[in-house]
Design a protein around this motif. Structure first.
Motif, short mmCIF file in Angstrom:
data_model
loop_
_atom_site.label_atom_id
_atom_site.label_comp_id
_atom_site.label_asym_id
_atom_site.label_seq_id
_atom_site.Cartn_x
_atom_site.Cartn_y
_atom_site.Cartn_z
N GLY A 222 -4.65 -21.54 48.67
CA GLY A 222 -3.66 -22.55 49.05
C GLY A 222 -2.61 -22.83 48.00
O GLY A 222 -1.86 -23.79 48.10
N LYS A 223 -2.51 -21.96 46.97
CA LYS A 223 -1.61 -22.23 45.84
C LYS A 223 -0.57 -21.15 45.59
O LYS A 223 0.45 -21.42 44.98
CB LYS A 223 -2.42 -22.44 44.56
N GLY B 68 -4.71 -17.99 34.74
CA GLY B 68 -5.96 -17.54 34.13
C GLY B 68 -6.79 -16.69 35.06
O GLY B 68 -7.33 -15.65 34.68
N LEU B 69 -6.89 -17.11 36.31
CA LEU B 69 -7.65 -16.36 37.30
C LEU B 69 -7.01 -15.00 37.55
O LEU B 69 -7.69 -13.97 37.57
CB LEU B 69 -7.72 -17.14 38.62
N MET B 70 -5.70 -14.97 37.70
CA MET B 70 -5.01 -13.72 38.01
C MET B 70 -5.03 -12.74 36.83
O MET B 70 -5.12 -11.54 37.04
CB MET B 70 -3.57 -14.00 38.44
N LYS B 71 -4.98 -13.25 35.62
CA LYS B 71 -5.04 -12.36 34.47
C LYS B 71 -6.31 -11.53 34.51
O LYS B 71 -6.29 -10.32 34.28
CB LYS B 71 -4.94 -13.14 33.16
N TYR C 112 3.57 -14.63 32.95
CA TYR C 112 3.91 -15.10 34.29
C TYR C 112 2.76 -15.93 34.83
O TYR C 112 1.60 -15.66 34.54
CB TYR C 112 4.15 -13.89 35.21
N GLY C 113 3.08 -16.90 35.65
CA GLY C 113 2.04 -17.60 36.40
C GLY C 113 2.03 -19.08 36.18
O GLY C 113 2.46 -19.58 35.15
N GLY C 114 1.52 -19.75 37.17
CA GLY C 114 1.37 -21.19 37.15
C GLY C 114 -0.11 -21.52 37.09
O GLY C 114 -0.84 -21.03 36.22
#
Length: 91
Positions: free
Chosen positions: A37-38, A68-71, A62-64
């Motif tokens: 949902g983000k 951390g999760l996406m890295k 990059y990222g909001g």
């Protein structure tokens, strides 16, 4: 517990088939979902934007809230994997 282990094993095996398989769990089979949902709807992103965002997640630029999760998700992706994901999903 057995179902969780089976599902994890299946997903791990399938993830070797296509680099996008790893993404589909949160973003949807066609990139149509806002992950948790983000996130942005990635099917609406250009190929260049997908490549830039994945490389940015990988190098930490990059990222909001999901940075951390996406890295952790992209660290094992090669440039070829990133380009394959962009080709499969991007406009």
């Amino acid at each position: 517990m057995k179902k969780i282990l089976l599902l994890t094993t299946i997903l791990a095996c399938v993830s070797f088939a296509s680099p996008y398989t790893k993404c589909a769990g949160c973003h949807g089979a066609n990139g149509e979902k806002a992950a948790l949902g983000k996130s942005k709807i990635i099917k609406d992103m250009s190929k260049a934007d997908i490549v830039a965002s994945l490389k940015g997640y990988k190098d930490g630029t990059y990222g909001g809230p999901m940075k951390g999760l996406m890295k952790g998700q992209v660290m094992t992706l090669s440039d070829a994997d990133i380009n394959a994901i962009a080709e499969q999903i991007g406009k």
